[in-house]
Write an enzyme that holds these catalytic residues in place. Sequence first.
Site, PDB file in Angstrom:
ATOM      1  N   LYS A   1      -9.779  11.190 -11.169  1.00 24.75           N
ATOM      2  CA  LYS A   1     -10.814  10.297 -11.685  1.00 24.75           C
ATOM      3  C   LYS A   1     -10.870   8.963 -10.947  1.00 24.75           C
ATOM      4  CE  LYS A   1     -11.345  12.573 -16.056  1.00 24.75           C
ATOM      5  NZ  LYS A   1     -10.253  13.563 -16.076  1.00 24.75           N
TER       6      LYS A   1
HETATM    7  C1  LIG Z   1     -10.446  14.875 -16.399  1.00 27.91           C
HETATM    8  C2  LIG Z   1      -9.486  15.858 -15.859  1.00 27.91           C
HETATM    9  C3  LIG Z   1      -9.819  17.217 -15.745  1.00 27.91           C
HETATM   10  C4  LIG Z   1     -11.143  17.765 -16.228  1.00 27.91           C
HETATM   11  O1  LIG Z   1     -12.217  17.304 -15.452  1.00 27.91           O
HETATM   12  P1  LIG Z   1     -13.687  17.343 -16.064  1.00 27.91           P
HETATM   13  O2  LIG Z   1     -14.540  16.625 -15.072  1.00 27.91           O
HETATM   14  O3  LIG Z   1     -13.618  16.636 -17.373  1.00 27.91           O
HETATM   15  O4  LIG Z   1     -14.037  18.777 -16.199  1.00 27.91           O
HETATM   16  C5  LIG Z   1      -8.888  18.070 -15.180  1.00 27.91           C
HETATM   17  N1  LIG Z   1      -7.681  17.623 -14.778  1.00 27.91           N
HETATM   18  C6  LIG Z   1      -7.326  16.329 -14.886  1.00 27.91           C
HETATM   19  C7  LIG Z   1      -5.981  15.910 -14.441  1.00 27.91           C
HETATM   20  C8  LIG Z   1      -8.215  15.404 -15.417  1.00 27.91           C
HETATM   21  O5  LIG Z   1      -7.857  14.125 -15.516  1.00 27.91           O
END
Ligand SMILES: *Cc1c(COP(=O)(O)O)cnc(C)c1O
Length: 460
Positions: free
Chosen positions: A110
């Site tokens: 993210k």
């Molecule tokens: C947010 C997240 C996900 C899921 O991603 P989405 O975009 O919500 O589908 C998977 N793995 C990790 C480590 C995350 O932080």
Amino acid sequence: MRYISTRGGIAPIRFKDAVMMGLADDGGLLLPEMIPSFTSAELESWRGLTYPQLAFEIISRYVDDIPADDLRGIIDRSYATFSHPEVTPVVRQDGVFILELFHGTTLAFKDVALQFLGNLFEYILAERRERLTIVGATSGDTGSAAIHGVRGKKGITIFIMHPQGKTSAVQALQMTSVLDDNVHNIAVQGTFDDCQDIVKTLMNDLEFKQRHKLGAVNSINWARVLAQVVYYIYAWLKVAQAGQKVLFSVPTGNFGDIFAGYVAWQMGLPVQQLLLATNENNILTRFINQGDYSVGQVVQTVSPSMDIQVASNFERYLFYLFNRDAARVRTAFAQLKNEGRIVFSPDELAQVRHDFCSASINREQTLATIGSFLKETGYLLDPHTAVGVKAARDLAAGDMLPVCLATAHPAKFGEAVQEATGQPVPLPPAIQRLLGLPTRCALLPADQQQVRTFIEQHVE
Ligand SMILES: *Cc1c(COP(=O)(O)O)cnc(C)c1O
């Protein structure tokens, strides 16, 4: 480039306005009026580019209201915070490629989007002499990445709700150890979906939204999806020959990451299929494999960032699945609200299965995959990545080129990884630095009125 809503209720707006609006004012999600495409010759010409250079090539196609040099500056600043010179390197392990997306400040993918969004907000607010109140919900990773994306930035106050006790210890520390005046953490006594509902309620209150200049950092913000499109193309350039198709395995919660892969595919990237990997919260796997989209209860798993039932970005995909028919999107979500499910036609389901394959991986399989992968390759997977790797091993045929998105560093979920391997995970410096730091966090019930009051008392 203009942006429209999946629910068809707003006049087209430009990129900067779409970034500031977050959730569309009609309750839908914003999308570009058309998806710009690239040719295979253009794709080949990008092979030598650095990550920020490639990011500029992609992102600039969606942005026509920021001068090129300013956009380059925003992109360069965002990716300079990454600890790896390639930003999102690809490593090969035992027949699968791992796309490492965890070299940012908070060690999860993210950061790729939220460093960009933080700088974008700062740029737009300075230009407009405006201020912004960010209200977000997190199952752990979004909140920490968002807080690190905007901490100390002028004109921005951020309120992040997380479900109390349902994030990992490191995730909680990454959020609550940030003591900047513009950062407010709220632990909510409920689930992630409760937190997300509160955000949606506040965002749908247009009077409240406008009075406090509310904006979103959840993956409902188009700029986040856009930033994530880049690494699909970057990874393809690292692993594929001209024209060769790749299968991307994506550990999925809110559908933001995998939707970015869908956009990259629509732009012209040679993609075989998108593999949507889920944990026990498998509504999307049930949908793809059985055509059943009905909301269940959220269960807690060893991959908590995917503990989601209602994936907000799914609406963006539905807009394309329904041939851009906003009325059909509105009907579908009304049905979901009233009956707890959406019903799809056979043609729609056939298209879904063309675009996606899917597997749901449970706790035992996840832990076993971490253990066996370490033994076979010496490479340590985090539990989210392990879900994607296991799904790829189960579903990818021998002649496919699977790329698994590594969405977090294993040390971020050290408890689960240690359970899988029997050994403590060595802590990277980014985590060691946090231990023992003072923290600040408010505790509130899952009640939108109380959250609203807290925001009103603390907004600057
Ligand atoms: C947010 C997240 C996900 C899921 O991603 P989405 O975009 O919500 O589908 C998977 N793995 C990790 C480590 C995350 O932080």
